[in-house]
Scaffold this motif. Structure first.
Motif, mmCIF file in Angstrom:
data_model
loop_
_atom_site.group_PDB
_atom_site.id
_atom_site.type_symbol
_atom_site.label_atom_id
_atom_site.label_comp_id
_atom_site.label_asym_id
_atom_site.label_seq_id
_atom_site.Cartn_x
_atom_site.Cartn_y
_atom_site.Cartn_z
ATOM 1 N N PRO A 3 82.043 46.438 -3.835
ATOM 2 C CA PRO A 3 83.178 45.535 -4.046
ATOM 3 C C PRO A 3 83.697 44.975 -2.721
ATOM 4 C CG PRO A 3 83.875 47.815 -4.326
ATOM 5 C CD PRO A 3 82.376 47.836 -4.126
ATOM 6 N N ARG A 4 84.371 43.843 -2.822
ATOM 7 C CA ARG A 4 85.002 43.249 -1.636
ATOM 8 C C ARG A 4 86.075 44.195 -1.122
ATOM 9 N NH1 ARG A 4 87.444 38.075 -3.463
ATOM 10 N NH2 ARG A 4 88.155 38.016 -1.304
ATOM 11 N N PRO A 5 86.346 44.187 0.183
ATOM 12 C CA PRO A 5 87.356 45.105 0.734
ATOM 13 C C PRO A 5 88.725 44.980 0.071
ATOM 14 C CG PRO A 5 86.086 44.133 2.512
ATOM 15 C CD PRO A 5 85.642 43.457 1.237
ATOM 16 N N ARG A 6 89.119 43.775 -0.310
ATOM 17 C CA ARG A 6 90.427 43.600 -0.956
ATOM 18 C C ARG A 6 90.504 44.306 -2.301
ATOM 19 N NH1 ARG A 6 93.179 37.715 -0.211
ATOM 20 N NH2 ARG A 6 93.675 38.019 1.972
ATOM 21 N N ALA A 7 89.366 44.479 -2.952
ATOM 22 C CA ALA A 7 89.339 45.087 -4.280
ATOM 23 C C ALA A 7 89.158 46.607 -4.216
ATOM 24 C CB ALA A 7 88.221 44.470 -5.114
ATOM 25 N N MET A 8 88.927 47.137 -3.028
ATOM 26 C CA MET A 8 88.659 48.570 -2.897
ATOM 27 C C MET A 8 89.954 49.387 -2.934
ATOM 28 S SD MET A 8 85.677 48.581 0.009
ATOM 29 C CE MET A 8 85.497 50.353 0.003
ATOM 30 N N ALA A 9 89.834 50.614 -3.405
ATOM 31 C CA ALA A 9 90.973 51.538 -3.420
ATOM 32 C C ALA A 9 91.271 51.991 -1.998
ATOM 33 C CB ALA A 9 90.653 52.739 -4.298
ATOM 34 N N PHE A 10 92.502 52.362 -1.771
ATOM 35 C CA PHE A 10 92.947 52.811 -0.445
ATOM 36 C C PHE A 10 92.118 54.003 0.033
ATOM 37 C CE2 PHE A 10 95.840 54.971 2.494
ATOM 38 C CZ PHE A 10 96.228 53.912 3.297
ATOM 39 N N ALA A 11 91.866 54.962 -0.855
ATOM 40 C CA ALA A 11 91.097 56.159 -0.491
ATOM 41 C C ALA A 11 89.683 55.796 -0.068
ATOM 42 C CB ALA A 11 91.068 57.142 -1.661
ATOM 43 N N ASP A 12 89.070 54.817 -0.741
ATOM 44 C CA ASP A 12 87.716 54.384 -0.373
ATOM 45 C C ASP A 12 87.710 53.719 0.994
ATOM 46 O OD1 ASP A 12 86.791 55.362 -2.790
ATOM 47 O OD2 ASP A 12 86.982 53.406 -3.799
ATOM 48 N N LEU A 13 88.745 52.958 1.291
ATOM 49 C CA LEU A 13 88.847 52.320 2.614
ATOM 50 C C LEU A 13 88.984 53.367 3.718
ATOM 51 C CD1 LEU A 13 91.220 49.313 1.835
ATOM 52 C CD2 LEU A 13 88.778 49.200 2.378
ATOM 53 N N LEU A 14 89.708 54.438 3.433
ATOM 54 C CA LEU A 14 89.888 55.507 4.422
ATOM 55 C C LEU A 14 88.572 56.171 4.791
ATOM 56 C CD1 LEU A 14 93.130 57.362 3.270
ATOM 57 C CD2 LEU A 14 92.761 56.244 5.463
ATOM 58 N N GLU A 15 87.662 56.271 3.834
ATOM 59 C CA GLU A 15 86.388 56.966 4.052
ATOM 60 C C GLU A 15 85.348 56.103 4.736
ATOM 61 O OE1 GLU A 15 85.263 58.287 0.174
ATOM 62 O OE2 GLU A 15 86.913 59.739 0.046
ATOM 63 N N GLU A 20 84.857 45.581 8.255
ATOM 64 C CA GLU A 20 85.681 44.843 7.287
ATOM 65 C C GLU A 20 86.575 45.777 6.473
ATOM 66 O OE1 GLU A 20 81.569 45.545 6.090
ATOM 67 O OE2 GLU A 20 82.280 44.090 7.530
ATOM 68 N N HIS A 21 86.116 47.020 6.271
ATOM 69 C CA HIS A 21 86.940 48.000 5.557
ATOM 70 C C HIS A 21 88.075 48.517 6.445
ATOM 71 C CE1 HIS A 21 83.240 48.901 2.819
ATOM 72 N NE2 HIS A 21 83.814 47.730 2.543
ATOM 73 N N VAL A 22 87.771 48.738 7.723
ATOM 74 C CA VAL A 22 88.808 49.159 8.676
ATOM 75 C C VAL A 22 89.867 48.066 8.799
ATOM 76 C CG1 VAL A 22 89.276 49.728 11.087
ATOM 77 C CG2 VAL A 22 87.263 50.695 9.949
ATOM 78 N N ALA A 23 89.415 46.811 8.864
ATOM 79 C CA ALA A 23 90.348 45.680 8.973
ATOM 80 C C ALA A 23 91.264 45.618 7.742
ATOM 81 C CB ALA A 23 89.578 44.377 9.129
ATOM 82 N N GLU A 24 90.701 45.810 6.551
ATOM 83 C CA GLU A 24 91.503 45.770 5.329
ATOM 84 C C GLU A 24 92.489 46.925 5.277
ATOM 85 O OE1 GLU A 24 93.160 44.562 1.812
ATOM 86 O OE2 GLU A 24 91.817 43.422 3.112
ATOM 87 N N LEU A 25 92.042 48.114 5.684
ATOM 88 C CA LEU A 25 92.926 49.284 5.702
ATOM 89 C C LEU A 25 94.106 49.045 6.640
ATOM 90 C CD1 LEU A 25 93.539 52.266 4.985
ATOM 91 C CD2 LEU A 25 92.135 52.888 6.955
ATOM 92 N N GLN A 26 93.817 48.569 7.855
ATOM 93 C CA GLN A 26 94.896 48.309 8.812
ATOM 94 C C GLN A 26 95.811 47.190 8.314
ATOM 95 O OE1 GLN A 26 93.644 47.928 12.895
ATOM 96 N NE2 GLN A 26 92.429 49.801 12.810
ATOM 97 N N TRP A 27 95.261 46.207 7.618
ATOM 98 C CA TRP A 27 96.081 45.127 7.062
ATOM 99 C C TRP A 27 97.069 45.680 6.042
ATOM 100 C CZ3 TRP A 27 97.150 40.288 8.286
ATOM 101 C CH2 TRP A 27 97.826 39.494 7.345
ATOM 102 N N ARG A 28 96.577 46.571 5.178
ATOM 103 C CA ARG A 28 97.454 47.164 4.163
ATOM 104 C C ARG A 28 98.552 48.019 4.803
ATOM 105 N NH1 ARG A 28 93.433 49.090 -0.764
ATOM 106 N NH2 ARG A 28 92.402 47.074 -1.033
ATOM 107 N N LEU A 29 98.225 48.713 5.867
ATOM 108 C CA LEU A 29 99.221 49.520 6.566
ATOM 109 C C LEU A 29 100.212 48.641 7.338
ATOM 110 C CD1 LEU A 29 96.942 52.391 7.932
ATOM 111 C CD2 LEU A 29 98.596 52.536 6.059
ATOM 112 N N SER A 30 99.783 47.431 7.649
ATOM 113 C CA SER A 30 100.618 46.519 8.441
ATOM 114 C C SER A 30 101.831 45.998 7.687
ATOM 115 C CB SER A 30 99.790 45.327 8.919
ATOM 116 O OG SER A 30 98.876 45.739 9.895
ATOM 117 N N VAL A 31 101.743 45.921 6.373
ATOM 118 C CA VAL A 31 102.851 45.350 5.595
ATOM 119 C C VAL A 31 104.141 46.158 5.781
ATOM 120 C CG1 VAL A 31 103.660 44.749 3.293
ATOM 121 C CG2 VAL A 31 101.322 44.194 3.978
ATOM 122 N N PRO A 32 104.130 47.483 5.575
ATOM 123 C CA PRO A 32 105.390 48.215 5.806
ATOM 124 C C PRO A 32 105.807 48.241 7.275
ATOM 125 C CG PRO A 32 103.632 49.726 5.130
ATOM 126 C CD PRO A 32 103.090 48.340 5.004
#
Length: 194
Positions: A3-15, A20-32
């Protein structure tokens, strides 16, 4: 297919170690993180000088947000391409905004302190009446109404910060022309009683 990184679960991105997965994970953490940093920056941007328009700082805040958001997007793209080390990632953008916010806060504090200690606008002596049970808020409002101070908020903050607000005395006090807010706080705490 994966799946595309945007569609992946947070836990899958962590692993995953894929850029592109690291970038998506950091993007999600960036919002708060961005929410907290922008709120921190809003404090110094909310200060306005006397006779300055209410919305004078909105353009500055909007410009900072646009630059910050664009830097986050660029840093995310650089991580995905492998141009930036994932350890550096988006964190440098947050660090940059944190430094800007802290510098702005220190600047506002220094400005407030200079206003508190500067010569006041009073051109002739006044007699300030402080009733029994009066408060520093009421004193600040009275002084502002008589044109003796430029900011009731700075007066109150200075009195609170110097721990003199609880020492307010009732009585009549002579306020001399040009007295600073700091001097007025000392006067209404017992010195200069007339």
């Amino acid at each position: 297919s994966e799946p595309r990184p945007r569609a992946m679960a947070f836990a899958d991105l962590l692993e995953s170690d894929a850029p592109e997965h690291v970038a998506e994970l950091q993007w999600r953490l960036s919002v708060p993180i961005a929410t907290v940093l922008l709120a921190l920056l809003a404090v110094p941007l909310s200060r306005s000088r006397p006779r300055e328009g209410r919305y004078g700082r909105i353009a500055i805040g909007l410009l900072v947000f646009i630059i910050y958001f664009n830097l986050l997007n660029a840093a995310k793209a650089w991580i995905e391409k492998g141009s930036v080390d994932p350890l550096v990632g988006l964190w440098w953008v947050h660090a940059l905004l944190l430094v800007v916010a802290l510098v702005a806060i220190v600047g506002v504090i220094a400005w407030g302190q200079s206003q508190y200690e500067a010569e006041g606008p009073l051109e002739r002596s006044i007699c300030l009446q402080v009733p029994s049970g009066g408060s520093m808020r009421r004193v600040a409002d009275d002084l502002a109404a008589q044109g003796a101070i430029t900011s009731a908020a700075i007066y109150r903050l200075g009195a609170d910060y110097s721990r003199k607000a609880p020492q307010l005395k009732a009585g009549s006090f002579l306020i001399e022309p040009g007295a600073s807010m700091k001097e007025m706080v000392e006067i209404v705490n017992g010195e200069g009683r007339s």
